[in-house]
Design a protein around this motif. Structure first.
Motif, PDB file in Angstrom:
ATOM      1  N   LEU A  66      -2.099  -6.179  -1.715  1.00 46.98           N
ATOM      2  CA  LEU A  66      -1.177  -5.537  -0.774  1.00 46.98           C
ATOM      3  C   LEU A  66      -0.645  -6.552   0.229  1.00 46.98           C
ATOM      4  CD1 LEU A  66       0.241  -3.144   0.491  1.00 46.98           C
ATOM      5  CD2 LEU A  66      -1.897  -2.593   1.687  1.00 46.98           C
ATOM      6  N   ASP A  67      -1.524  -7.367   0.772  1.00 46.82           N
ATOM      7  CA  ASP A  67      -1.082  -8.403   1.714  1.00 46.82           C
ATOM      8  C   ASP A  67      -0.075  -9.348   1.066  1.00 46.82           C
ATOM      9  OD1 ASP A  67      -2.728  -7.330   3.647  1.00 46.82           O
ATOM     10  OD2 ASP A  67      -4.329  -8.812   3.358  1.00 46.82           O
ATOM     11  N   MET A  68      -0.363  -9.732  -0.165  1.00 44.70           N
ATOM     12  CA  MET A  68       0.538 -10.651  -0.864  1.00 44.70           C
ATOM     13  C   MET A  68       1.886  -9.989  -1.150  1.00 44.70           C
ATOM     14  SD  MET A  68      -2.266 -12.432  -3.393  1.00 44.70           S
ATOM     15  CE  MET A  68      -1.075 -13.037  -4.527  1.00 44.70           C
ATOM     16  N   SER A  69       1.873  -8.729  -1.564  1.00 40.66           N
ATOM     17  CA  SER A  69       3.143  -8.062  -1.860  1.00 40.66           C
ATOM     18  C   SER A  69       3.960  -7.853  -0.587  1.00 40.66           C
ATOM     19  CB  SER A  69       2.924  -6.736  -2.589  1.00 40.66           C
ATOM     20  OG  SER A  69       2.271  -5.811  -1.761  1.00 40.66           O
ATOM     21  N   MET A  70       3.286  -7.578   0.534  1.00 42.02           N
ATOM     22  CA  MET A  70       4.009  -7.454   1.810  1.00 42.02           C
ATOM     23  C   MET A  70       4.649  -8.780   2.193  1.00 42.02           C
ATOM     24  SD  MET A  70       4.082  -4.441   3.157  1.00 42.02           S
ATOM     25  CE  MET A  70       4.440  -4.788   4.852  1.00 42.02           C
ATOM     26  N   SER A  71       3.918  -9.860   2.000  1.00 38.52           N
ATOM     27  CA  SER A  71       4.456 -11.187   2.318  1.00 38.52           C
ATOM     28  C   SER A  71       5.659 -11.507   1.423  1.00 38.52           C
ATOM     29  CB  SER A  71       3.359 -12.238   2.138  1.00 38.52           C
ATOM     30  OG  SER A  71       3.858 -13.516   2.409  1.00 38.52           O
ATOM     31  N   LEU A  72       5.540 -11.218   0.149  1.00 35.84           N
ATOM     32  CA  LEU A  72       6.656 -11.461  -0.762  1.00 35.84           C
ATOM     33  C   LEU A  72       7.859 -10.589  -0.406  1.00 35.84           C
ATOM     34  CD1 LEU A  72       4.730 -11.709  -4.154  1.00 35.84           C
ATOM     35  CD2 LEU A  72       5.972 -13.548  -2.991  1.00 35.84           C
ATOM     36  N   TYR A  73       7.595  -9.351   0.001  1.00 40.84           N
ATOM     37  CA  TYR A  73       8.685  -8.454   0.393  1.00 40.84           C
ATOM     38  C   TYR A  73       9.406  -8.993   1.625  1.00 40.84           C
ATOM     39  CZ  TYR A  73      11.101  -4.344   2.167  1.00 40.84           C
ATOM     40  OH  TYR A  73      12.053  -3.491   2.657  1.00 40.84           O
ATOM     41  N   ARG A  74       8.635  -9.444   2.603  1.00 45.65           N
ATOM     42  CA  ARG A  74       9.251 -10.001   3.823  1.00 45.65           C
ATOM     43  C   ARG A  74      10.097 -11.231   3.518  1.00 45.65           C
ATOM     44  NH1 ARG A  74       4.155 -10.392   6.045  1.00 45.65           N
ATOM     45  NH2 ARG A  74       3.386  -8.301   6.345  1.00 45.65           N
ATOM     46  N   ASP A  75       9.665 -11.994   2.514  1.00 48.26           N
ATOM     47  CA  ASP A  75      10.413 -13.198   2.131  1.00 48.26           C
ATOM     48  C   ASP A  75      11.561 -12.902   1.164  1.00 48.26           C
ATOM     49  OD1 ASP A  75       8.677 -14.669   3.694  1.00 48.26           O
ATOM     50  OD2 ASP A  75       7.416 -15.305   2.009  1.00 48.26           O
ATOM     51  N   GLY A  76      11.708 -11.640   0.779  1.00 50.56           N
ATOM     52  CA  GLY A  76      12.792 -11.260  -0.116  1.00 50.56           C
ATOM     53  C   GLY A  76      12.498 -11.502  -1.583  1.00 50.56           C
ATOM     54  N   ALA A  77      11.246 -11.781  -1.910  1.00 45.66           N
ATOM     55  CA  ALA A  77      10.896 -12.102  -3.297  1.00 45.66           C
ATOM     56  C   ALA A  77      10.312 -10.920  -4.061  1.00 45.66           C
ATOM     57  CB  ALA A  77       9.901 -13.260  -3.317  1.00 45.66           C
ATOM     58  N   ALA A  78      10.154  -9.776  -3.397  1.00 43.72           N
ATOM     59  CA  ALA A  78       9.612  -8.589  -4.071  1.00 43.72           C
ATOM     60  C   ALA A  78      10.334  -7.357  -3.543  1.00 43.72           C
ATOM     61  CB  ALA A  78       8.110  -8.472  -3.806  1.00 43.72           C
ATOM     62  N   SER A  79      10.321  -6.319  -4.350  1.00 43.21           N
ATOM     63  CA  SER A  79      10.976  -5.074  -3.936  1.00 43.21           C
ATOM     64  C   SER A  79       9.988  -4.214  -3.152  1.00 43.21           C
ATOM     65  CB  SER A  79      11.468  -4.302  -5.160  1.00 43.21           C
ATOM     66  OG  SER A  79      10.372  -3.784  -5.882  1.00 43.21           O
ATOM     67  N   TYR A  80      10.532  -3.212  -2.483  1.00 45.70           N
ATOM     68  CA  TYR A  80       9.666  -2.311  -1.733  1.00 45.70           C
ATOM     69  C   TYR A  80       8.803  -1.488  -2.682  1.00 45.70           C
ATOM     70  CZ  TYR A  80       8.003   0.598   2.028  1.00 45.70           C
ATOM     71  OH  TYR A  80       7.194   1.226   2.923  1.00 45.70           O
ATOM     72  N   LEU A  81       9.266  -1.283  -3.899  1.00 45.12           N
ATOM     73  CA  LEU A  81       8.467  -0.582  -4.900  1.00 45.12           C
ATOM     74  C   LEU A  81       7.172  -1.344  -5.180  1.00 45.12           C
ATOM     75  CD1 LEU A  81       8.118   1.722  -6.908  1.00 45.12           C
ATOM     76  CD2 LEU A  81       9.422   0.370  -8.559  1.00 45.12           C
ATOM     77  N   ASP A  82       7.240  -2.664  -5.187  1.00 42.61           N
ATOM     78  CA  ASP A  82       6.033  -3.468  -5.370  1.00 42.61           C
ATOM     79  C   ASP A  82       5.037  -3.216  -4.236  1.00 42.61           C
ATOM     80  OD1 ASP A  82       7.034  -4.668  -7.701  1.00 42.61           O
ATOM     81  OD2 ASP A  82       8.038  -6.234  -6.529  1.00 42.61           O
ATOM     82  N   VAL A  83       5.564  -3.108  -3.027  1.00 42.81           N
ATOM     83  CA  VAL A  83       4.711  -2.854  -1.860  1.00 42.81           C
ATOM     84  C   VAL A  83       4.071  -1.470  -1.969  1.00 42.81           C
ATOM     85  CG1 VAL A  83       4.657  -2.579   0.649  1.00 42.81           C
ATOM     86  CG2 VAL A  83       6.046  -4.394  -0.380  1.00 42.81           C
ATOM     87  N   VAL A  84       4.859  -0.480  -2.315  1.00 43.18           N
ATOM     88  CA  VAL A  84       4.337   0.887  -2.425  1.00 43.18           C
ATOM     89  C   VAL A  84       3.285   0.969  -3.530  1.00 43.18           C
ATOM     90  CG1 VAL A  84       4.949   3.263  -3.001  1.00 43.18           C
ATOM     91  CG2 VAL A  84       6.387   1.947  -1.454  1.00 43.18           C
ATOM     92  N   THR A  85       3.523   0.295  -4.627  1.00 40.32           N
ATOM     93  CA  THR A  85       2.550   0.280  -5.718  1.00 40.32           C
ATOM     94  C   THR A  85       1.239  -0.361  -5.264  1.00 40.32           C
ATOM     95  OG1 THR A  85       4.342   0.156  -7.327  1.00 40.32           O
ATOM     96  CG2 THR A  85       2.141  -0.481  -8.088  1.00 40.32           C
ATOM     97  N   ALA A  86       1.332  -1.448  -4.529  1.00 42.91           N
ATOM     98  CA  ALA A  86       0.131  -2.111  -4.012  1.00 42.91           C
ATOM     99  C   ALA A  86      -0.583  -1.233  -2.984  1.00 42.91           C
ATOM    100  CB  ALA A  86       0.494  -3.464  -3.397  1.00 42.91           C
ATOM    101  N   GLN A  87       0.186  -0.533  -2.165  1.00 41.69           N
ATOM    102  CA  GLN A  87      -0.421   0.391  -1.203  1.00 41.69           C
ATOM    103  C   GLN A  87      -1.171   1.508  -1.922  1.00 41.69           C
ATOM    104  OE1 GLN A  87       3.007   1.598   1.073  1.00 41.69           O
ATOM    105  NE2 GLN A  87       2.510   0.213   2.767  1.00 41.69           N
ATOM    106  N   ASP A  88      -0.572   2.027  -2.963  1.00 44.18           N
ATOM    107  CA  ASP A  88      -1.203   3.086  -3.739  1.00 44.18           C
ATOM    108  C   ASP A  88      -2.525   2.605  -4.332  1.00 44.18           C
ATOM    109  OD1 ASP A  88      -1.238   5.710  -5.003  1.00 44.18           O
ATOM    110  OD2 ASP A  88      -0.823   4.627  -6.880  1.00 44.18           O
ATOM    111  N   ALA A  89      -2.515   1.413  -4.901  1.00 44.50           N
ATOM    112  CA  ALA A  89      -3.742   0.862  -5.486  1.00 44.50           C
ATOM    113  C   ALA A  89      -4.816   0.653  -4.418  1.00 44.50           C
ATOM    114  CB  ALA A  89      -3.429  -0.463  -6.195  1.00 44.50           C
ATOM    115  N   ALA A  90      -4.403   0.170  -3.245  1.00 40.33           N
ATOM    116  CA  ALA A  90      -5.365  -0.060  -2.167  1.00 40.33           C
ATOM    117  C   ALA A  90      -5.970   1.263  -1.685  1.00 40.33           C
ATOM    118  CB  ALA A  90      -4.697  -0.800  -1.008  1.00 40.33           C
ATOM    119  N   LEU A  91      -5.143   2.281  -1.584  1.00 38.11           N
ATOM    120  CA  LEU A  91      -5.661   3.580  -1.154  1.00 38.11           C
ATOM    121  C   LEU A  91      -6.608   4.191  -2.184  1.00 38.11           C
ATOM    122  CD1 LEU A  91      -2.494   5.177   0.461  1.00 38.11           C
ATOM    123  CD2 LEU A  91      -4.590   4.473   1.628  1.00 38.11           C
TER     124      LEU A  91
END
Length: 65
Positions: free
Chosen positions: A36-61
């Motif tokens: 999740l931390d990595m996907s958030m970092s990639l999202y902030r840098d424009g290298a990942a979509s928000y869907l990647d972040v949501v998917t990582a959040q779901d897995a973490a939860l």
């Protein structure tokens, strides 16, 4: 007497199994938080979509349950 010894051995085995299961769950939760931390970092840098972040959040939860 033998029955009591067997019951104690069974319970000790169950405790070891539960401790191992707990360690594996903790490791999975830590990995999901790191992802999740990595996907958030990639999202902030424009290298990942928000869907990647949501998917990582779901897995973490799911691993926290």
């Amino acid at each position: 007497m033998l029955r009591a010894v067997r019951e104690v051995q069974d319970e000790l085995h169950a405790l070891r199994w539960l401790a191992d299961e707990s360690r594996q769950t903790d490791a999975a939760a830590a990995a999901a938080r790191k992802a999740l931390d990595m996907s958030m970092s990639l999202y902030r840098d424009g290298a990942a979509s928000y869907l990647d972040v949501v998917t990582a959040q779901d897995a973490a939860l799911l691993t926290q349950r």
